[in-house]
Motif scaffolding. Structure first.
Motif, PDB file in Angstrom:
ATOM      1  N   GLY A 252      -5.278  -3.141 -46.074  1.00 41.57           N
ATOM      2  CA  GLY A 252      -5.440  -3.276 -47.530  1.00 41.57           C
ATOM      3  C   GLY A 252      -5.739  -4.710 -47.918  1.00 41.57           C
ATOM      4  N   ILE A 253      -6.157  -4.842 -49.133  1.00 42.11           N
ATOM      5  CA  ILE A 253      -6.491  -6.187 -49.629  1.00 42.11           C
ATOM      6  C   ILE A 253      -5.409  -6.592 -50.609  1.00 42.11           C
ATOM      7  CG2 ILE A 253      -8.150  -7.531 -50.990  1.00 42.11           C
ATOM      8  CD1 ILE A 253     -10.368  -5.739 -49.787  1.00 42.11           C
ATOM      9  N   TYR A 254      -4.867  -7.768 -50.393  1.00 37.69           N
ATOM     10  CA  TYR A 254      -3.757  -8.259 -51.212  1.00 37.69           C
ATOM     11  C   TYR A 254      -3.985  -9.717 -51.562  1.00 37.69           C
ATOM     12  CZ  TYR A 254      -1.622  -4.083 -49.179  1.00 37.69           C
ATOM     13  OH  TYR A 254      -1.388  -2.800 -48.780  1.00 37.69           O
ATOM     14  N   LYS A 255      -3.122 -10.162 -52.452  1.00 36.25           N
ATOM     15  CA  LYS A 255      -3.127 -11.592 -52.775  1.00 36.25           C
ATOM     16  C   LYS A 255      -1.938 -12.234 -52.080  1.00 36.25           C
ATOM     17  CE  LYS A 255      -5.779 -12.331 -56.930  1.00 36.25           C
ATOM     18  NZ  LYS A 255      -6.857 -12.921 -56.157  1.00 36.25           N
ATOM     19  N   HIS A 256      -2.192 -13.365 -51.430  1.00 36.48           N
ATOM     20  CA  HIS A 256      -1.135 -14.136 -50.782  1.00 36.48           C
ATOM     21  C   HIS A 256      -1.045 -15.505 -51.424  1.00 36.48           C
ATOM     22  CE1 HIS A 256      -0.402 -11.896 -46.728  1.00 36.48           C
ATOM     23  NE2 HIS A 256      -0.146 -11.152 -47.804  1.00 36.48           N
ATOM     24  N   ARG A 257       0.130 -16.121 -51.205  1.00 34.52           N
ATOM     25  CA  ARG A 257       0.325 -17.466 -51.729  1.00 34.52           C
ATOM     26  C   ARG A 257       0.622 -18.407 -50.568  1.00 34.52           C
ATOM     27  NH1 ARG A 257       4.744 -17.754 -56.121  1.00 34.52           N
ATOM     28  NH2 ARG A 257       6.081 -17.356 -54.323  1.00 34.52           N
ATOM     29  N   LYS A 258      -0.142 -19.509 -50.542  1.00 28.25           N
ATOM     30  CA  LYS A 258       0.104 -20.505 -49.498  1.00 28.25           C
ATOM     31  C   LYS A 258       1.286 -21.370 -49.905  1.00 28.25           C
ATOM     32  CE  LYS A 258      -4.674 -21.078 -47.878  1.00 28.25           C
ATOM     33  NZ  LYS A 258      -5.747 -22.059 -47.681  1.00 28.25           N
ATOM     34  N   LYS A 259       1.687 -22.260 -48.970  1.00 27.63           N
ATOM     35  CA  LYS A 259       2.788 -23.176 -49.277  1.00 27.63           C
ATOM     36  C   LYS A 259       2.422 -24.064 -50.471  1.00 27.63           C
ATOM     37  CE  LYS A 259       5.839 -26.691 -47.315  1.00 27.63           C
ATOM     38  NZ  LYS A 259       6.127 -27.554 -46.151  1.00 27.63           N
ATOM     39  N   SER A 260       1.121 -24.399 -50.542  1.00 26.56           N
ATOM     40  CA  SER A 260       0.648 -25.272 -51.639  1.00 26.56           C
ATOM     41  C   SER A 260       0.674 -24.555 -52.984  1.00 26.56           C
ATOM     42  CB  SER A 260      -0.769 -25.731 -51.341  1.00 26.56           C
ATOM     43  OG  SER A 260      -1.641 -24.606 -51.342  1.00 26.56           O
ATOM     44  N   GLY A 261       0.902 -23.247 -52.938  1.00 25.36           N
ATOM     45  CA  GLY A 261       0.894 -22.469 -54.178  1.00 25.36           C
ATOM     46  C   GLY A 261      -0.451 -21.814 -54.435  1.00 25.36           C
ATOM     47  N   ALA A 262      -1.473 -22.209 -53.681  1.00 30.39           N
ATOM     48  CA  ALA A 262      -2.802 -21.633 -53.885  1.00 30.39           C
ATOM     49  C   ALA A 262      -2.782 -20.156 -53.523  1.00 30.39           C
ATOM     50  CB  ALA A 262      -3.819 -22.375 -53.020  1.00 30.39           C
ATOM     51  N   LEU A 263      -3.438 -19.363 -54.343  1.00 25.09           N
ATOM     52  CA  LEU A 263      -3.519 -17.934 -54.092  1.00 25.09           C
ATOM     53  C   LEU A 263      -4.796 -17.631 -53.317  1.00 25.09           C
ATOM     54  CD1 LEU A 263      -2.410 -16.494 -57.561  1.00 25.09           C
ATOM     55  CD2 LEU A 263      -1.036 -16.743 -55.490  1.00 25.09           C
ATOM     56  N   ILE A 264      -4.701 -16.744 -52.385  1.00 29.30           N
ATOM     57  CA  ILE A 264      -5.870 -16.354 -51.595  1.00 29.30           C
ATOM     58  C   ILE A 264      -5.917 -14.844 -51.519  1.00 29.30           C
ATOM     59  CG2 ILE A 264      -5.958 -18.466 -50.200  1.00 29.30           C
ATOM     60  CD1 ILE A 264      -4.504 -16.939 -47.986  1.00 29.30           C
ATOM     61  N   ASP A 265      -7.143 -14.344 -51.325  1.00 32.34           N
ATOM     62  CA  ASP A 265      -7.321 -12.908 -51.113  1.00 32.34           C
ATOM     63  C   ASP A 265      -7.336 -12.678 -49.596  1.00 32.34           C
ATOM     64  OD1 ASP A 265      -7.786 -11.899 -53.878  1.00 32.34           O
ATOM     65  OD2 ASP A 265      -9.451 -13.348 -53.795  1.00 32.34           O
ATOM     66  N   VAL A 266      -6.583 -11.722 -49.175  1.00 32.47           N
ATOM     67  CA  VAL A 266      -6.528 -11.469 -47.727  1.00 32.47           C
ATOM     68  C   VAL A 266      -6.686  -9.982 -47.442  1.00 32.47           C
ATOM     69  CG1 VAL A 266      -5.151 -13.483 -47.068  1.00 32.47           C
ATOM     70  CG2 VAL A 266      -4.001 -11.422 -47.870  1.00 32.47           C
TER      71      VAL A 266
ATOM     72  N   LEU B 138       3.149  -5.633 -36.890  1.00 29.52           N
ATOM     73  CA  LEU B 138       2.277  -6.752 -36.503  1.00 29.52           C
ATOM     74  C   LEU B 138       1.158  -6.832 -37.549  1.00 29.52           C
ATOM     75  CD1 LEU B 138       1.171  -8.906 -34.477  1.00 29.52           C
ATOM     76  CD2 LEU B 138      -0.025  -7.003 -33.348  1.00 29.52           C
ATOM     77  N   VAL B 139       1.033  -7.989 -38.124  1.00 29.45           N
ATOM     78  CA  VAL B 139       0.062  -8.130 -39.228  1.00 29.45           C
ATOM     79  C   VAL B 139      -1.022  -9.124 -38.847  1.00 29.45           C
ATOM     80  CG1 VAL B 139      -0.216  -8.944 -41.600  1.00 29.45           C
ATOM     81  CG2 VAL B 139       1.779  -7.592 -40.969  1.00 29.45           C
ATOM     82  N   LEU B 140      -2.272  -8.727 -39.074  1.00 24.97           N
ATOM     83  CA  LEU B 140      -3.434  -9.630 -38.918  1.00 24.97           C
ATOM     84  C   LEU B 140      -3.976  -9.893 -40.330  1.00 24.97           C
ATOM     85  CD1 LEU B 140      -5.689 -11.036 -37.226  1.00 24.97           C
ATOM     86  CD2 LEU B 140      -6.901  -8.848 -37.270  1.00 24.97           C
ATOM     87  N   ALA B 141      -3.960 -11.152 -40.735  1.00 26.98           N
ATOM     88  CA  ALA B 141      -4.415 -11.502 -42.099  1.00 26.98           C
ATOM     89  C   ALA B 141      -5.764 -12.204 -42.031  1.00 26.98           C
ATOM     90  CB  ALA B 141      -3.391 -12.407 -42.778  1.00 26.98           C
ATOM     91  N   THR B 142      -6.717 -11.667 -42.736  1.00 30.43           N
ATOM     92  CA  THR B 142      -8.043 -12.306 -42.790  1.00 30.43           C
ATOM     93  C   THR B 142      -8.285 -12.807 -44.217  1.00 30.43           C
ATOM     94  OG1 THR B 142      -8.824 -10.726 -41.139  1.00 30.43           O
ATOM     95  CG2 THR B 142     -10.507 -11.978 -42.362  1.00 30.43           C
ATOM     96  N   ASP B 143      -8.493 -14.085 -44.304  1.00 31.07           N
ATOM     97  CA  ASP B 143      -8.723 -14.671 -45.653  1.00 31.07           C
ATOM     98  C   ASP B 143     -10.126 -14.283 -46.129  1.00 31.07           C
ATOM     99  OD1 ASP B 143      -9.065 -16.139 -47.921  1.00 31.07           O
ATOM    100  OD2 ASP B 143      -8.177 -17.984 -47.102  1.00 31.07           O
ATOM    101  N   ILE B 144     -10.183 -13.466 -47.162  1.00 34.82           N
ATOM    102  CA  ILE B 144     -11.500 -13.013 -47.683  1.00 34.82           C
ATOM    103  C   ILE B 144     -11.754 -13.573 -49.102  1.00 34.82           C
ATOM    104  CG2 ILE B 144     -11.603 -10.920 -46.274  1.00 34.82           C
ATOM    105  CD1 ILE B 144     -10.620  -9.397 -48.806  1.00 34.82           C
ATOM    106  N   THR B 145     -11.067 -14.664 -49.418  1.00 37.60           N
ATOM    107  CA  THR B 145     -11.229 -15.244 -50.772  1.00 37.60           C
ATOM    108  C   THR B 145     -12.698 -15.562 -51.063  1.00 37.60           C
ATOM    109  OG1 THR B 145      -9.049 -16.233 -50.492  1.00 37.60           O
ATOM    110  CG2 THR B 145     -10.406 -17.058 -52.320  1.00 37.60           C
ATOM    111  N   SER B 146     -13.330 -16.271 -50.123  1.00 40.44           N
ATOM    112  CA  SER B 146     -14.739 -16.670 -50.348  1.00 40.44           C
ATOM    113  C   SER B 146     -15.638 -15.440 -50.399  1.00 40.44           C
ATOM    114  CB  SER B 146     -15.205 -17.592 -49.218  1.00 40.44           C
ATOM    115  OG  SER B 146     -14.410 -18.743 -49.197  1.00 40.44           O
TER     116      SER B 146
END
Lengths: 141, 468
Positions: free
Chosen positions: B94-108, B124-132
């Protein structure tokens, strides 16, 4: 029979015409003295010098004359109130109506005749209604 | 991996394949982690996750996966995990929003699989950053929508054709312009509504077009009802392989207005440039801004020679002040008319001119004083000739009047004397005058009369000769 209250002045620079008019005037039957003048100035001088007379003057006046022409004479008479009894008949060789109209604008001009006068013309002048207003008893032969 | 197998591995030295699989987790370029599905605690995390999210490994291992989510996403996550809890084996994504330590939100893009660690159920989770990728997808979608909106709403007809010139797609403007329904035009070759001149074959034109020749210009287009319209077209081949585009603008009305404008301009030129009057536009100081072509035939001055110069420099000095005074009244009176004045022509001669000046400084299309001037030199000269002629006639009349006066006075003087003398003679009594003398006077009067008549005839001849 003469009329002591009237004198006729014949004013013309043409001596022959003066002679003829004087002759025809007398033949018309008028019984009064005539005075012959060769220009307006002579006539004016005569009237000035005789203004005291108990006489009314009839002037038979030519227009074109040397020294003082007929128009100048009319102007001089108008400027002399003491000559208000002077009556004038213009006698001219001019044929223009304008001359006649101009002459009749002067109050003392009672008639305008073309030269030469005839006996009959003289008789009409003397017997005219206008002249009779001034002379109840203009005497004719 | 089952719990039994995991326990088995813990008591012995790992084999090469086990090291390889561990490396696949640890060194995977994509962020990966394992979390306990009951406690949400992160059990293990790889280096890529540490790099991408900014947390240290120790921080990760002290966190739950809740810490990776923004507040708004937590319910969604809990729901997803609850599903995982219900299954023994489950591959989820699924596609979700994650938050980095910096607070920046990314789509993964999260891809997970159930594993067991020390007997506990984990994922076991594989996260692919699909923000761009999502951003570019959104941008691409917006761009497509934008171009579709342009295609659908532009007033220009856009026709897409295949290699044979057959319509594959048309916008609404094409339908309105051509009068066909969209479905009627699909598959129809554009030559069926292009009205080409007889000498131009469609096949040759189309071939050149496919070879890269850009076609543009004006063409006649036949509508469904048979009427012709004028289209300004611009075509481009192979905007996509095998797809060609033609954009057509209906310029029928514009062309009609242009023709009307040209006709109007021709009329204007006929009236202003080639008329008998000199038309000029001046500023309020009298400087020429425009001078009609008629200037040269009328004044012998090229219009360009006058533009920028002051009109009063050409006016005769004797007339200048009067014309200037009148011209200055143009501010109070919309229109002024001059009396005739003299204007120096190209040969240094003065021409007589009359001008009507109209103040049109408030009209932006004119922006000046329109001066309509007419050369009346000929009329003035004729009037002057007439005046001279009249003066001659007046003098003649004066001479004739003098003759008449002479006739009246000078002729009649001897004549009346003659008449009087004849009358005297006719009476038979000359009143003392000798007859010979009377006759002599008649003769002298007749001679005088003769002399006067001769003078009159001579003077009349002179008047006539002077006239000739």
């Amino acid at each position: 029979m003469t009329n002591d209250g009237l004198k006729i002045l014949l004013v013309d620079d043409d001596k022959i015409m003066l002679f003829l008019h004087d002759t025809f005037l007398k033949r018309s039957g008028v019984l009064c003295d005539t005075v012959l003048c060769y220009n307006g100035q002579e006539a004016l001088d005569y009237l000035d010098s005789n203004q005291a007379m108990e006489t009314t003057f009839l002037v038979l006046l030519d227009i074109n004359m040397p020294v003082m022409n007929g128009w100048e004479f009319l102007g001089a008479i108008r400027d002399r109130p003491y000559l208000s009894k002077v009556l004038i008949v213009m006698v001219s060789s001019a044929t223009e109506e304008s001359e006649k109209s101009r002459a009749l604008t002067f109050g003392q001009v009672i008639d305008y005749q073309q030269k030469p006068l005839t006996v009959e013309t003289c008789r009409r002048i003397i017997g005219s209604e206008k002249l009779r207003r001034f002379f109840d008893n203009v005497i004719l032969e | 991996m089952s719990t039994a197998r995991q326990e088995e591995f813990e008591d012995r030295t790992p084999v090469a394949s086990e090291i390889m699989y561990h490396d696949l987790f640890e060194l995977n370029p994509q962020p990966m982690w394992v979390y306990d599905v009951e406690t949400y605690g992160i059990l293990d995390v790889n280096q890529a996750a540490v790099r991408h999210y900014g947390f240290t490994r120790e921080e990760f291992l002290g966190m739950t996966i809740l810490a990776l989510r923004p507040e708004t996403e937590i319910p969604v996550m809990l729901e997803a995990v609850s599903i995982v809890r219900k299954h023994e084996q489950l591959f989820s994504s699924g596609i979700y929003k994650h938050r980095k330590k910096s607070g920046a939100l990314i789509d993964v893009l999260i891809q997970g699989n159930i594993v067991y660690v020390n007997g506990r159920k984990a994922e076991l989770v594989l996260a692919t950053d699909i923000t761009s990728w999502i951003a570019s997808e959104q941008e691409r979608t917006m761009s497509e929508e934008k171009f579709k909106a342009i295609f659908d709403h532009t007033t220009d007809a856009i026709v897409l054709c295949d290699d044979n010139g057959c319509c594959t797609d048309l916008n609404d403007a094409s339908r309105r312009m051509l009068g066909y329904e969209t479905d009627e035009l699909r598959g129809v070759c554009i030559k069926d509504f292009m009205h080409l001149p007889d000498e131009i074959g469609f096949d040759g034109v189309w071939k050149n077009f496919l070879n890269g020749e850009i076609l543009n210009g004006l063409m006649q287009i036949r509508r469904k009802d048979g009427t012709l319209i004028t289209g300004s077209f611009n075509s481009k081949s192979n905007i996509l392989p095998g797809l060609h585009m033609c954009v057509i603008t209906d310029v029928t009305e514009r062309m009609e207005k242009k023709r009307e404008l040209m006709a109007s301009e021709r009329r204007f030129k006929a009236l202003v440039q080639e008329g008998a009057d000199l038309i000029a536009i001046l500023d309020e100081q009298g400087n020429y801004q425009f001078v009609s072509e008629s200037c040269y035939p009328i004044l012998g001055i090229e219009p360009s020679h006058l533009v920028g110069k002051n009109a009063f420099d050409w006016i005769h000095p004797d007339d200048r002040e009067t014309v200037l005074a009148l011209f200055l009244k143009i501010r109070e009176h919309r229109q002024i008319r001059t009396e005739p004045f003299r204007f120096k022509d190209g040969f240094g001669e003065y021409r007589w001119i009359v001008t009507i000046a109209t103040n049109m400084t408030d009209d932006p299309a004119v922006g000046g004083v329109v001066a309509n001037s007419r050369d009346i030199t000929d009329a003035v000269e004729k009037a002057r000739d007439l005046e001279i002629s009249n003066e001659r006639y007046r003098q003649q009349n004066e001479q004739l009047r003098e003759i008449a006066w002479t006739q009246s006075h000078v002729v009649r003087a001897p004549l009346t004397r003659l008449m009087g003398l004849v009358q005297l003679l006719q009476s038979g009594d000359t009143a003392g005058m000798p007859v010979e003398m009377a006759l002599e006077l008649i003769k002298s009067s007749a001679d005088e009369l003769d002399e006067v008549i001769r003078k009159i005839v001579s003077k009349a001849d002179k008047v006539q000769n002077d006239d000739e």
